[in-house]
Design a protein around this motif. Structure first.
Motif, short mmCIF file in Angstrom:
data_model
loop_
_atom_site.label_atom_id
_atom_site.label_comp_id
_atom_site.label_asym_id
_atom_site.label_seq_id
_atom_site.Cartn_x
_atom_site.Cartn_y
_atom_site.Cartn_z
N ARG A 105 -7.81 -4.08 -4.28
CA ARG A 105 -7.24 -3.69 -2.99
C ARG A 105 -6.63 -2.29 -3.04
O ARG A 105 -6.73 -1.52 -2.09
CB ARG A 105 -6.20 -4.72 -2.55
CG ARG A 105 -6.86 -6.08 -2.25
CD ARG A 105 -5.86 -7.16 -1.96
NE ARG A 105 -5.12 -6.82 -0.75
CZ ARG A 105 -3.90 -7.28 -0.49
NH1 ARG A 105 -3.29 -8.07 -1.33
NH2 ARG A 105 -3.30 -6.93 0.62
N LYS A 106 -6.00 -1.96 -4.17
CA LYS A 106 -5.41 -0.63 -4.32
C LYS A 106 -6.49 0.45 -4.38
O LYS A 106 -6.33 1.53 -3.80
CB LYS A 106 -4.53 -0.57 -5.56
CG LYS A 106 -3.22 -1.32 -5.42
CD LYS A 106 -2.41 -1.21 -6.70
CE LYS A 106 -1.07 -1.88 -6.60
NZ LYS A 106 -0.29 -1.71 -7.84
N VAL A 107 -7.58 0.16 -5.07
CA VAL A 107 -8.70 1.12 -5.14
C VAL A 107 -9.28 1.31 -3.74
O VAL A 107 -9.56 2.44 -3.31
CB VAL A 107 -9.77 0.66 -6.15
CG1 VAL A 107 -11.03 1.50 -6.03
CG2 VAL A 107 -9.22 0.71 -7.57
N ALA A 108 -9.43 0.22 -3.00
CA ALA A 108 -9.94 0.31 -1.63
C ALA A 108 -8.99 1.10 -0.74
O ALA A 108 -9.43 1.86 0.14
CB ALA A 108 -10.16 -1.10 -1.06
N VAL B 280 -20.14 6.89 7.69
CA VAL B 280 -18.87 7.20 7.04
C VAL B 280 -17.76 6.32 7.63
O VAL B 280 -16.95 5.76 6.89
CB VAL B 280 -18.53 8.70 7.17
CG1 VAL B 280 -17.11 8.99 6.71
CG2 VAL B 280 -19.53 9.55 6.38
N ALA B 281 -17.75 6.17 8.93
CA ALA B 281 -16.75 5.31 9.58
C ALA B 281 -16.92 3.85 9.13
O ALA B 281 -15.93 3.15 8.92
CB ALA B 281 -16.85 5.42 11.10
N ASN B 282 -18.16 3.40 8.96
CA ASN B 282 -18.41 2.03 8.49
C ASN B 282 -17.89 1.84 7.06
O ASN B 282 -17.32 0.79 6.74
CB ASN B 282 -19.90 1.69 8.53
CG ASN B 282 -20.38 1.42 9.94
OD1 ASN B 282 -19.61 1.07 10.83
ND2 ASN B 282 -21.68 1.58 10.14
N LEU C 46 -11.09 -0.55 4.29
CA LEU C 46 -9.87 -1.07 4.93
C LEU C 46 -9.86 -2.60 4.91
O LEU C 46 -8.82 -3.23 4.70
CB LEU C 46 -9.73 -0.55 6.35
CG LEU C 46 -9.32 0.92 6.49
CD1 LEU C 46 -9.47 1.39 7.93
CD2 LEU C 46 -7.90 1.13 6.00
N ALA C 47 -11.03 -3.21 5.13
CA ALA C 47 -11.12 -4.67 5.10
C ALA C 47 -10.80 -5.20 3.71
O ALA C 47 -10.09 -6.20 3.56
CB ALA C 47 -12.52 -5.12 5.54
N PRO D 167 0.83 -1.20 0.00
CA PRO D 167 0.00 0.00 0.00
C PRO D 167 0.86 1.25 0.00
O PRO D 167 2.00 1.24 0.47
CB PRO D 167 -0.81 -0.10 1.28
CG PRO D 167 -0.27 -1.23 2.06
CD PRO D 167 0.66 -2.01 1.19
N LEU D 168 0.29 2.29 -0.55
CA LEU D 168 1.00 3.56 -0.62
C LEU D 168 1.25 4.04 0.81
O LEU D 168 0.33 4.17 1.60
CB LEU D 168 0.15 4.59 -1.36
CG LEU D 168 0.76 5.96 -1.55
CD1 LEU D 168 2.02 5.87 -2.40
CD2 LEU D 168 -0.22 6.90 -2.20
#
Length: 195
Positions: free
Chosen positions: A86-89, A65-67, A73-74, A6-7
């Motif tokens: 995964r990168k888009v997420a 928003v937190a959800n 993140l999941a 991840p970045l």
């Protein structure tokens, strides 16, 4: 072996610090919203009921928003998902975190704006990914990338001077989501839909 990296906008220590800030910010936003609704009531039953409904609505938006952030993140951490997903997420989670952080620092930024910006960001990214996947030629993908990238850069929401952070994805060829995270997503989405 999964080689998803991840970045890293900040090093590992900064990540731990930001996780703590995220938790504190969510709690602080919840308390601020609850405090604002309580301060608005004057003791009359009707007004108190209205204040409680507003408080519940504000907390529901922040929690949603937190959800959404937790969901992204999941996905980011799910090694059974393909790398691009995964990168888009990862981008979505970073953008939501940034929105929440800046919302907490910006006077007058409402929970409704936070919800609208989050929804528009998700729509913006999903629209881009969909169009990008259906583009047949490299030249079409390049034009599409430039259009969406420019829409994100030209529609700054906070005017954040920390360009290293807000532009971290912009010129990173490892990600297809090469957008500024300091974006007015509602305006950027409107801009790409109007062309």
């Amino acid at each position: 072996m999964d080689n998803f990296a991840p970045l890293n906008i900040k090093d590992k220590l900064e990540q731990q610090k930001s996780d703590m800030k995220r938790t504190v910010m969510i709690l602080a936003l919840g308390l601020l919203m609850a405090g604002g609704a309580t301060a608005q009531t004057t003791g009359k039953t009707a007004q108190k009921t209205t204040g409680n409904k507003q408080e519940v609505k504000k907390n529901a938006i922040i929690e949603e928003v937190a959800n959404i952030e937790r969901k992204e993140l999941a996905i980011k951490n799910d090694t059974s998902k393909d790398l691009e997903t995964r990168k888009v997420a990862s981008f979505k989670a970073d953008a939501i975190y940034y929105l929440m952080m800046k919302a907490g620092e910006t006077d007058g930024f409402t929970d409704i704006e936070l919800g609208s910006q989050t929804n528009a960001m998700i729509d913006f990214v999903n629209l881009f990914v969909s169009k990008y996947a259906s583009a047949k030629k490299k030249s079409e993908r390049e034009v599409l990338m430039a259009r969406f990238k420019n829409a994100s850069i030209e529609n700054s929401l906070f005017g954040d001077p920390d360009k290293e952070t807000v532009m971290a994805y912009v010129d990173n060829s490892k990600y297809i989501t090469q957008f500024s995270i300091d974006t007015d997503w509602v305006k950027a989405l409107e801009a790409v839909k109007s062309k």
